[in-house]
Design a protein around this motif. Structure first.
Motif, PDB file in Angstrom:
ATOM      1  N   THR A 199     -44.948 -12.836  -6.091  1.00 32.24           N
ATOM      2  CA  THR A 199     -44.484 -12.389  -7.408  1.00 32.24           C
ATOM      3  C   THR A 199     -44.318 -10.885  -7.372  1.00 32.24           C
ATOM      4  O   THR A 199     -45.259 -10.162  -7.046  1.00 32.24           O
ATOM      5  CB  THR A 199     -45.493 -12.767  -8.509  1.00 32.24           C
ATOM      6  N   ALA A 200     -43.122 -10.413  -7.703  1.00 32.68           N
ATOM      7  CA  ALA A 200     -42.866  -8.972  -7.696  1.00 32.68           C
ATOM      8  C   ALA A 200     -43.388  -8.347  -8.982  1.00 32.68           C
ATOM      9  O   ALA A 200     -43.175  -8.872 -10.078  1.00 32.68           O
ATOM     10  CB  ALA A 200     -41.375  -8.704  -7.554  1.00 32.68           C
ATOM     11  N   VAL A 201     -44.074  -7.231  -8.822  1.00 34.46           N
ATOM     12  CA  VAL A 201     -44.593  -6.475  -9.961  1.00 34.46           C
ATOM     13  C   VAL A 201     -44.153  -5.026  -9.811  1.00 34.46           C
ATOM     14  O   VAL A 201     -44.394  -4.402  -8.773  1.00 34.46           O
ATOM     15  CB  VAL A 201     -46.138  -6.533 -10.027  1.00 34.46           C
ATOM     16  N   LEU A 202     -43.492  -4.506 -10.829  1.00 34.87           N
ATOM     17  CA  LEU A 202     -43.085  -3.106 -10.844  1.00 34.87           C
ATOM     18  C   LEU A 202     -44.067  -2.319 -11.704  1.00 34.87           C
ATOM     19  O   LEU A 202     -44.328  -2.694 -12.842  1.00 34.87           O
ATOM     20  CB  LEU A 202     -41.670  -2.951 -11.396  1.00 34.87           C
ATOM     21  N   ALA A 211     -53.631  -0.578  -9.770  1.00 32.60           N
ATOM     22  CA  ALA A 211     -53.216  -1.978  -9.846  1.00 32.60           C
ATOM     23  C   ALA A 211     -53.640  -2.732  -8.593  1.00 32.60           C
ATOM     24  O   ALA A 211     -54.118  -3.867  -8.659  1.00 32.60           O
ATOM     25  CB  ALA A 211     -51.708  -2.065 -10.046  1.00 32.60           C
ATOM     26  N   LEU A 212     -53.481  -2.106  -7.427  1.00 34.06           N
ATOM     27  CA  LEU A 212     -53.873  -2.760  -6.180  1.00 34.06           C
ATOM     28  C   LEU A 212     -55.354  -3.106  -6.175  1.00 34.06           C
ATOM     29  O   LEU A 212     -55.766  -4.097  -5.575  1.00 34.06           O
ATOM     30  CB  LEU A 212     -53.548  -1.855  -4.988  1.00 34.06           C
ATOM     31  N   GLY A 213     -56.146  -2.303  -6.856  1.00 34.25           N
ATOM     32  CA  GLY A 213     -57.585  -2.533  -6.889  1.00 34.25           C
ATOM     33  C   GLY A 213     -57.991  -3.792  -7.622  1.00 34.25           C
ATOM     34  O   GLY A 213     -59.107  -4.292  -7.428  1.00 34.25           O
ATOM     35  N   GLN A 221     -47.281  -3.692  -0.651  1.00 34.51           N
ATOM     36  CA  GLN A 221     -46.705  -2.586  -1.412  1.00 34.51           C
ATOM     37  C   GLN A 221     -45.551  -2.012  -0.621  1.00 34.51           C
ATOM     38  O   GLN A 221     -45.706  -1.657   0.560  1.00 34.51           O
ATOM     39  CB  GLN A 221     -47.742  -1.496  -1.689  1.00 34.51           C
ATOM     40  N   ALA A 222     -44.398  -1.924  -1.261  1.00 31.85           N
ATOM     41  CA  ALA A 222     -43.233  -1.366  -0.588  1.00 31.85           C
ATOM     42  C   ALA A 222     -43.289   0.148  -0.640  1.00 31.85           C
ATOM     43  O   ALA A 222     -44.050   0.741  -1.415  1.00 31.85           O
ATOM     44  CB  ALA A 222     -41.949  -1.872  -1.248  1.00 31.85           C
ATOM     45  N   LEU A 238     -45.023  -4.129  -6.052  1.00 28.36           N
ATOM     46  CA  LEU A 238     -46.115  -4.859  -5.426  1.00 28.36           C
ATOM     47  C   LEU A 238     -45.702  -6.323  -5.339  1.00 28.36           C
ATOM     48  O   LEU A 238     -45.127  -6.866  -6.285  1.00 28.36           O
ATOM     49  CB  LEU A 238     -47.395  -4.729  -6.247  1.00 28.36           C
ATOM     50  N   LEU A 239     -45.981  -6.951  -4.218  1.00 30.07           N
ATOM     51  CA  LEU A 239     -45.670  -8.362  -4.031  1.00 30.07           C
ATOM     52  C   LEU A 239     -46.999  -9.114  -3.982  1.00 30.07           C
ATOM     53  O   LEU A 239     -47.747  -9.019  -2.999  1.00 30.07           O
ATOM     54  CB  LEU A 239     -44.866  -8.565  -2.745  1.00 30.07           C
TER      55      LEU A 239
END
Length: 395
Positions: A199-202, A211-213, A221-222, A238-239
Motif C-alpha cells: 500500500t502506497a502512503v505519501l 511514520a516509519l517508526g 521508502q523510496a 512509503l510502501l
C-alpha cells in the motif's frame, strides 16, 4: 598508540616464544568453554586456524615487548591490528555482535597472561618486572579489541548503507512499474521477502521518519525523486506490506496527524497502481477528514468526478445554465437545495435537516427550480448529469 616498550632478557623472550603454541591452544580451549557462541566456530579446521592467528598475535606482542628502543614500534603490531580489524568485520558479516568477541579477548588476555607470566618467572624474569609485563599484555589486548570494534562498526555501516541502497532501488523499480523478473531479482538482492500486497502512503518528507517508526519494519521508502512529482514537492512515498483488510484500519489510525495520503492495497508487484492513486489524490488536493489521513478507498467518487477537472467545470456550467439569470445569493441557495434534493432523492425532511431550513422553504425553492428546469428534473439523463456536476461540489 603502541604500548611503551621494555627490553626483556633474551632468555626470557626465548622461553616465552617457545611456549606460544601451547599458550595459543590453551587460549582457544578456554574461549570455547567460556564463550558459548564460539563453541562451534572454534572447532575443527577453523579452530586450528584461530590457534595460528592467536599464536601470531602473541608473537607480535613478544616482538614488540622485547624490541630495542631503536626499532619502529608500529611495525610488529601493525599486522596484528590489521588482523583484529578484519576479525571484527568478519564477526559483523556473520551476524554476531561485539559482545562475544570482547568476551573472547578478555578470556584470552587472562589465559595468555597466566601462562606467559609463569614461563617468564621460570626463565628468570625479576618479580618486580611482572607488573610492567602485565601492563604491556593488557594494553596490547585493548588495542586489538579497539581495532576489532572499529572493523565491526565499519562493516555494519557499509553493509547497512548497501542494503539501504538496495531497498531504495527496489522501491524505485516498484514505483516505475518494472517487469516482474526485475522486481524479484531486486527483492532477492535486497534480502527483502515480498509480502502479499503493498500500500502506497505519501507523507511530507519531514514526517517520514516518524511514520516509519509506527509501520511494519518491512516498509520500503523510496528516494526523494519520485516519479510523477514536481521538483521540490518534499514528499516521501512509503510502501507498506500487507495493509489490506482489517489491517488497513490500523494503518489509517497509525498515520493520524501525519498529513498522509493512503493508496489502495495492491499485489506487491503492482505497487505502482497504489502509488498512482495516492499521487492522484494529492494532485487533486483532496482534503483529509480532521487529523485522519486521506484514505483513497473512501474517496473513490471524488477521484472519479475530478479525474478531468476541465470536463467537470464544463458540465457544471452546462447543467446550471438555467440559473445564470439569478443573483449570487439566490443562485447559491438554489444550487445547494438542488444538490441536497438529488442526494436525498427528494425527501423533503432530510433536505431541510441538511440545509437547516424549514421544510416549507425546501418546497418553495424546489418550486423555483422546477419552473427553471421544467421537465429536465424528471429526465434520467439530466438527473445523472446534475448528480455528477454537483456531486463533487465543495469537497
Amino acid at each position: 598508540m603502541a604500548p611503551e616498550q621494555d627490553t626483556f632478557p633474551p632468555e626470557v623472550a626465548a622461553a616465552m616464544q617457545g611456549q606460544l603454541p601451547a599458550v595459543a591452544e590453551r587460549t582457544v580451549a578456554a574461549i570455547v568453554v567460556e564463550v558459548p557462541s564460539y563453541t562451534e566456530a572454534f572447532t575443527g579446521v577453523m579452530g586450528r586456524k584461530i590457534e595460528n592467528a592467536v599464536q601470531l598475535a602473541l608473537g607480535a606482542f613478544l616482538e614488540l615487548a622485547t624490541a630495542s628502543g631503536g626499532g619502529d614500534p608500529s611495525r610488529p603490531i601493525g599486522p596484528a591490528l590489521e588482523g583484529a580489524y578484519a576479525l571484527g568485520r568478519g564477526e559483523a558479516r556473520s551476524g554476531r555482535t561485539m559482545d562475544a568477541l570482547l568476551a573472547a579477548y578478555r578470556v584470552g588476555a587472562r589465559v595468555a597472561w597466566r601462562h606467559m607470566s609463569e614461563t617468564a618467572v621460570e626463565a628468570g624474569m625479576p618479580a618486580g618486572s611482572l607488573a610492567r609485563f602485565a601492563e604491556l599484555v593488557f594494553a596490547y589486548i585493548d588495542q586489538l579489541s579497539a581495532a576489532s570494534a572499529s572493523g565491526h562498526a565499519d562493516q555494519l555501516d557499509s553493509s547497512g548503507r548497501l542494503r539501504r541502497r538496495d531497498l531504495e532501488r527496489l522501491a524505485e523499480l516498484l514505483l516505475t512499474g518494472a517487469p516482474p523478473y526485475d522486481l524479484t531479482t531486486a527483492a532477492e538482492r535486497a534480502d527483502w521477502t515480498p509480502p502479499r500486497t503493498l500500500t502506497a502512503v505519501l507523507v511530507p518528507e519531514a514526517r517520514a521518519r516518524g511514520a516509519l517508526g509506527v509501520l511494519d519494519v518491512r516498509t520500503l521508502q523510496a528516494g526523494q525523486d519520485l516519479p510523477g512529482t514536481e521538483p521540490g514537492a518534499e514528499r516521501s512515498v512509503l510502501l507498506v506490506p500487507d495493509a489490506d483488510g482489517y489491517a488497513r484500519a490500523q494503518l489509517v489510525r497509525a498515520l493520524t496527524g501525519r498529513e498522509a495520503v493512503v493508496g489502495p492495497a495492491r499485489p506487491w508487484q503492482q505497487a505502482r497502481s497504489s502509488y498512482s492513486r495516492a499521487l492522484r489524490a494529492l494532485q487533486l488536493d483532496l482534503r483529509p477528514d480532521g487529523d485522519l489521513p486521506v484514505d483513497t478507498e473512501l474517496r473513490l467518487s471524488d477521484l472519479v468526478l475530478r479525474a478531468d477537472g476541465e470536463a467537470l467545470a464544463d458540465l457544471r456550467a452546462q447543467v446550471l445554465a438555467p440559473l445564470d439569470g439569478l443573483g449570487p445569493g439566490p443562485r447559491e441557495k438554489l444550487v445547494e437545495t438542488l444538490r441536497a434534493w438529488l442526494l436525498h432523492h427528494g425527501r423533503r425532511e432530510k433536505i431541510a435537516t441538511e440545509l437547516f431550513v424549514h421544510p416549507q422553504t425546501v418546497r418553495y425553492r424546489m418550486g423555483q427550480l422546477r419552473d427553471l428546469y421544467g421537465d429536465r428534473l424528471e429526465d434520467p439523463q439530466s438527473v445523472l448529469e446534475l448528480t455528477l456536476a454537483l456531486g463533487a461540489a465543495d469537497r
